[in-house]
Design an enzyme around this catalytic site. Structure first.
Site, PDB file in Angstrom:
ATOM      1  N   ASP A  21      45.343  -7.988 -32.128  1.00 27.59           N
ATOM      2  CA  ASP A  21      44.088  -8.901 -31.652  1.00 27.59           C
ATOM      3  C   ASP A  21      42.911  -8.523 -32.301  1.00 27.59           C
ATOM      4  O   ASP A  21      42.396  -7.470 -32.376  1.00 27.59           O
ATOM      5  CB  ASP A  21      44.049  -8.613 -29.950  1.00 27.59           C
ATOM      6  N   ASP A  55      46.266  -3.625 -36.614  1.00 24.28           N
ATOM      7  CA  ASP A  55      46.272  -3.834 -35.086  1.00 24.28           C
ATOM      8  C   ASP A  55      46.420  -5.316 -35.265  1.00 24.28           C
ATOM      9  O   ASP A  55      46.539  -6.162 -35.951  1.00 24.28           O
ATOM     10  CB  ASP A  55      44.702  -3.509 -34.816  1.00 24.28           C
TER      11      ASP A  55
END
Length: 183
Positions: free
Chosen positions: A9, A7
């Site tokens: 952020d 992922d």
């Protein structure tokens, strides 16, 4: 192929409830850029799957998102590494797309791109949606305690979830384990 999906952020860069809306706001978490470079130099392909509903919400445009990803690629390249495919979902949470995590669309896109099997492959995230997306494709859910990770850990996470302090700790584990298995 040694494939790792991250992922963005909260895993690679600082997260914000107000969204990351500019290259200036895109601030790497300490050790994350070096971790990606180390993985890359150790033979790992590091791909990224990131929800970016700020596009649908009008907070930033595609050029800004592309500039953030160009910055990421540049910083990793300065450390001698390389970032693989970056896939993002530009849709809002109510658009019912197939790509927005926890749906597995982006993970399947990465798997198809690399002709890779997702079963058992590590997907590193900081949110419940990340862990659920990993489960949906039989990947190994990996939670980092950066970003929303501490809060996520206090909820019910999949029983088989691996937990690490940060991306640097994930990289150290993968590089050490793989080296010892082959050495």
């Amino acid at each position: 192929m040694k494939l790792l999906i991250l992922d963005r952020d909260g895993v690679i860069n600082q997260d914000s409830d107000a969204y990351i809306k500019s290259v200036e706001e895109w601030i790497p978490i300490p050790g994350s850029i070096e971790a990606i470079a180390q993985l890359s130099k150790a033979g790992w392909t590091v791909a990224i799957a990131t929800n970016q509903s700020g596009i649908a919400r009008g907070y930033y445009d595609m050029a800004t998102l592309d500039a953030m990803h160009a910055r990421l690629r540049s910083l990793v390249a300065e450390q001698g590494g390389e970032v693989g495919l970056i896939v993002y979902c530009p849709h809002g949470p109510d658009e019912n797309c197939a790509c927005r995590k926890p749906k597995p669309g982006m993970l399947n896109t990465i798997a198809n791109h690399y002709a890779a099997d997702l079963r058992g492959m590590w997907f590193v995230g900081d949110s419940k949606g990340d862990l659920e997306a990993a489960q949906a494709v039989d990947s190994q859910p990996v939670l980092v305690l950066t970003g929303k990770g501490q809060k996520t850990r206090s909820t019910s996470v999949p029983a088989n979830t691996l937990v690490f302090d940060d991306l640097a700790a994930v990289a150290a584990e993968l590089i050490h384990t793989h080296a010892s298995q082959n050495g």
